[in-house]
Design an enzyme around this catalytic site. Structure first.
Site, mmCIF file in Angstrom:
data_model
loop_
_atom_site.group_PDB
_atom_site.id
_atom_site.type_symbol
_atom_site.label_atom_id
_atom_site.label_comp_id
_atom_site.label_asym_id
_atom_site.label_seq_id
_atom_site.Cartn_x
_atom_site.Cartn_y
_atom_site.Cartn_z
ATOM 1 N N GLU A 36 43.462 37.205 13.383
ATOM 2 C CA GLU A 36 44.769 37.913 13.649
ATOM 3 C C GLU A 36 45.199 37.871 15.291
ATOM 4 O OE1 GLU A 36 46.724 41.706 11.814
ATOM 5 O OE2 GLU A 36 45.107 41.030 10.721
ATOM 6 N N LYS A 119 34.032 22.103 47.567
ATOM 7 C CA LYS A 119 33.937 23.546 47.310
ATOM 8 C C LYS A 119 34.500 23.358 46.008
ATOM 9 C CE LYS A 119 35.759 27.926 48.484
ATOM 10 N NZ LYS A 119 36.585 28.360 47.429
ATOM 11 N N ARG A 140 29.298 37.369 40.387
ATOM 12 C CA ARG A 140 29.554 37.659 41.993
ATOM 13 C C ARG A 140 29.947 39.144 41.996
ATOM 14 N NH1 ARG A 140 33.219 38.044 45.884
ATOM 15 N NH2 ARG A 140 32.385 37.557 47.921
ATOM 16 N N CYS A 434 57.208 58.534 52.960
ATOM 17 C CA CYS A 434 57.977 57.439 52.191
ATOM 18 C C CYS A 434 57.146 57.017 51.037
ATOM 19 C CB CYS A 434 57.903 56.212 53.324
ATOM 20 S SG CYS A 434 58.341 54.729 52.525
HETATM 21 S S1 IVH Z 1 28.170 29.020 49.886
HETATM 22 C C1 IVH Z 1 28.147 31.630 52.534
HETATM 23 N N1 IVH Z 1 28.730 26.626 48.980
HETATM 24 O O1 IVH Z 1 33.127 29.305 47.352
HETATM 25 C C2 IVH Z 1 27.900 31.803 51.344
HETATM 26 N N2 IVH Z 1 30.026 28.326 48.138
HETATM 27 O O2 IVH Z 1 34.431 31.631 49.177
HETATM 28 C C3 IVH Z 1 29.004 31.411 50.559
HETATM 29 N N3 IVH Z 1 31.581 27.905 46.617
HETATM 30 O O3 IVH Z 1 32.070 32.493 46.237
HETATM 31 C C4 IVH Z 1 28.771 30.520 49.446
HETATM 32 N N4 IVH Z 1 31.339 25.698 46.378
HETATM 33 O O4 IVH Z 1 32.164 30.538 44.852
HETATM 34 C C5 IVH Z 1 28.836 27.961 48.957
HETATM 35 N N5 IVH Z 1 28.775 24.571 48.334
HETATM 36 C C6 IVH Z 1 29.330 25.804 48.102
HETATM 37 C C7 IVH Z 1 30.556 26.174 47.428
HETATM 38 C C8 IVH Z 1 30.757 27.773 47.227
HETATM 39 C C9 IVH Z 1 32.003 26.507 46.082
HETATM 40 C C10 IVH Z 1 32.607 29.054 46.428
HETATM 41 C C11 IVH Z 1 31.599 30.034 45.859
HETATM 42 C C12 IVH Z 1 31.921 31.319 46.805
HETATM 43 C C13 IVH Z 1 33.018 30.875 47.412
HETATM 44 C C14 IVH Z 1 33.242 31.297 48.976
#
Ligand code: IVH
Length: 673
Positions: A36, A119, A140, A434
């Site tokens: 549902e 990334k 996280r 405000c």
């Molecule tokens: S290093 C320094 N390596 O990006 C430590 N992060 O804004 C940070 N992410 O929360 C993480 N690919 O979810 C790291 N090769 C990569 C990554 C990576 C994606 C994401 C991760 C982190 C966010 C940081």
């Protein structure tokens, strides 16, 4: 059907969906059967598809479910999970490297080596292995504390459950990204806005069996806590990850020099479409772990890494209206309400116009056809106006000279440093007078980085404000729970959860307390500096007596602007009153000193002249790490004057007069062994 009728029906369904949702997740007490619930979700999404004007923040197409904060156990990360700062172009990247060169005092000809890693736009997770066994997995969360999602993570095939390989540390937190591949996303018929939401929703299912249904993937890229690991660089760590049985990104590369980073960025941005998962930029990490260690962190991002985002997506739309919003610091921000458009997979209906000057410069008007840009998680903004399409009867937008919330006059500050008028216009009221500012201040007060009160999000603050349950921050601690319990959407359990969340935050570290007050120019980093310097809450409250305030100038990073702002804050009558009340209610913990037993404990230092192979910033952080203190004047409180190349004679003479020890950089480093 008439539009209003469709809308009514839609909103009714949304409301019902919210109710079911809350019962399902928050109260663990579903009111309807799963099927549902699912068909209601489908009905809403169908309506949205048919009538493009229908949208709601609470729609199942937007949210992945009520944040199931109570379903998972909260666990502290042994080492914080950091975020990354962003750069968008070559200039930003050059600046990033320049800062690193300055901090490490590196010569121009020394090339810096980076690990360049795509990334992935997924959900990060931290996996704890003990003696080669996967024992716990956390989301996280806010970076400091995550949710225990071990069972759900165990369903992911890419995550090794047992590792008995050479060189695998006895204990380690392996960190990486959980994501869903585009081709899998297309196959699942459940309606999520994008693969990232699908991954997040699936990962946080109450029932791990449900997680198992969506093919989640895991790519590893870093670590948190590690015991018994002897690895010297990121690239070597990535190689070892593979040997230990983790998947790593096949596009990871070691790269030297900005030019080559840019070439790689261009290459991957083109390649992006062919890759089977979403990437939104490239992460650059200084490859050498020793250098990473020297560089350290600021607040919650490392100095040694940065995310180079891919360029923004843009679309064309029409401005329906321009609203002027009042922020926490009184800043008036114009926001364009636009006809909803899809920009890179996200429906956008608001775009910031930044400030008054921007509107004037671009002559942006209601009714204009505009290009709107959106990059990653950054707020969409209006880039340009198509003047050809401008309507004949269009009128210039007149920026309000009175605050739209409280009617006070608005002002533009004069910036003493740039000797220019600010681009931002502000409400001139004294803050809590405000309504809009007051509301924003309360939202800031309870936000994640400040009091971090679970379950007291922005919308709830809005609602409590409307119902006159809160007017000042201190009211949070005197809520009328009897009244809340009977509000729509609230019940016994959620009310007692809220009460518990609030009570548990009465004990707060000094830096968070200072930050929560929302004093202009005092962000997280400055709040930390102040707390470390002042040590106790009493010292902070005593700043209002003004006698000690100039002494704050000794803190590197606190300048005239900050001090002026603190003085203004304490002069305000309403602030005085609410500080007094908070003082009575709260237990504010003394600031944690960096280390109580360092080799430089109780010693004060000052530098003059250029240091060898080291920047002032690094020297300062070394002194602080070893419990020493930096001061910025030669006075009786100074123990050591450290001299580098070309020191200031005046400082040396004064130090001699006061019998202060004068030492060289070498002698200072010897003190640290
Ligand atoms: S290093 C320094 N390596 O990006 C430590 N992060 O804004 C940070 N992410 O929360 C993480 N690919 O979810 C790291 N090769 C990569 C990554 C990576 C994606 C994401 C991760 C982190 C966010 C940081």
């Amino acid at each position: 059907m008439r539009i209003s009728k469709i809308e009514k029906e839609y909103l009714k369904k949304i409301k019902l969906f919210q109710k079911y949702n809350r019962h399902y997740y928050d109260k663990s007490n579903p009111q309807v059967s799963d099927s549902e619930f699912d068909s209601l979700k489908k009905e809403i999404i169908e309506l949205e598809k048919k009538h493009k004007f229908l949208k709601s923040e609470n729609s199942p197409s937007k949210s992945v479910g009520f944040t199931p904060s109570k379903n998972f156990k909260k666990v502290k990360h042994r080492i914080q999970m950091l975020s990354l700062s962003n750069v968008f172009n070559e200039e930003g990247l050059k600046n990033f490297e320049k800062k690193i060169r300055n901090f490490l005092s590196l010569k121009e000809n020394v090339e810096i080596e980076y690990s360049a890693e795509p990334k992935i736009d997924g959900i990060s997770a931290s996996l704890t292995y003990k003696d080669g066994k996967f024992v716990q997995g956390l989301s996280r969360g806010d970076g400091k504390e995550g949710e225990d999602i071990t069972e759900n993570l165990k369903t992911i095939k890419d995550i090794p459950k047992i590792i008995n390989k050479e060189k695998f540390p006895v204990e380690i937190d392996i960190r990486g990204e959980v994501f869903i591949e585009n081709s899998d996303f297309e196959k699942i018929n459940e309606k999520f806005a994008n693969p990232r939401n699908a991954a997040s929703g699936s990962l946080r299912q109450k029932d791990p069996v449900a997680t198992n249904k969506i093919p989640l993937k895991f790519i590893a890229y870093t670590f948190g806590y590690a015991k018994g690991m002897n690895i010297k660089s990121q690239s070597n760590f990535l190689e070892n990850l593979k040997k230990w049985g983790f998947k790593t990104n096949e596009y990871n590369k070691n790269i030297k020099g900005i030019k080559n980073l840019i070439l790689n960025h261009q290459y991957l941005e083109k390649k992006r479409k062919e890759i089977n998962f979403d990437i939104d930029g490239i992460v650059y990490k200084i490859n050498d772990f020793d250098l990473q260690k020297r560089l350290g962190y600021v607040t919650n991002a490392p100095r040694w890494a940065v995310a180079h985002k891919f360029s923004a997506n843009s679309s064309i739309s029409e401005i329906i209206n321009i609203e002027v919003q009042v922020g926490r610091t009184g800043a008036l921000t114009p926001v364009a309400k636009i006809k909803p458009v899809n920009i890179g997979g996200v429906i956008v209906s608001n775009a910031t116009l930044h400030n008054e000057d921007e509107i004037v410069r671009k002559d942006i008007r209601v009714g204009d056809t505009v290009t709107v840009e959106r990059a990653g998680d950054v707020i969409p903004h209006v880039v340009s106006v198509d003047l050809v399409k401008r309507k004949k009867n269009s009128k210039k937008f007149i920026f309000p000279l009175k605050c739209p919330s409280c009617g006070s006059t608005t002002v533009k500050d004069f910036n003493e440093i740039t000797k220019k008028e600010d681009a931002v216009r502000r409400c001139s009221s004294e803050g809590f007078e405000c309504d809009q500012i007051a509301k924003e201040k309360i939202k800031h007060f309870v936000s994640k980085e400040a009091f971090n009160i679970d379950g007291l999000g922005k919308k709830i603050v809005e609602n409590f404000w409307k119902l006159k349950l809160v007017k000042f921050p201190q009211d949070i601690f005197k809520l009328d729970y009897e009244k809340i319990k009977n509000l729509d959407g609230w019940g016994n359990l959620s009310t007692s959860n809220l009460k518990y969340a609030i009570e548990s935050k009465k004990n707060i570290p000094l830096d968070k307390f200072i930050y929560s007050l929302g004093i202009r120019h005092i962000g997280q980093e400055n709040a930390k500096l102040l707390a470390r310097h002042l040590k106790t809450a009493n010292n902070f409250f005593n700043l209002s007596l003004k006698k000690d305030i100039d002494e704050l100038k000794n803190i590197d990073g606190i300048g005239d602007t900050q001090i002026k702002s603190i003085i203004n804050f304490f002069l305000n009558k309403t602030n005085q009153k609410f500080l007094l009340e908070l003082k009575k209610t709260l237990e504010i913990k003394d600031a944690i000193q960096l280390s109580h037993s360092g080799l430089l404990k109780n010693k004060t230092f000052m530098f003059t002249g250029k240091l060898e192979d080291m920047s002032r910033a690094e020297a300062k952080s070394i002194i602080e790490e070893n419990s020493g203190k930096i001061i910025s004047n030669v006075n009786k409180k100074l123990d050591y004057l450290i001299i580098g190349e070309k020191p200031t004679t005046k400082k040396i003479n004064l130090a001699k007069e006061l019998n202060i020890k004068i030492i060289t950089q070498k002698e200072w480093l010897k003190m640290l062994n």
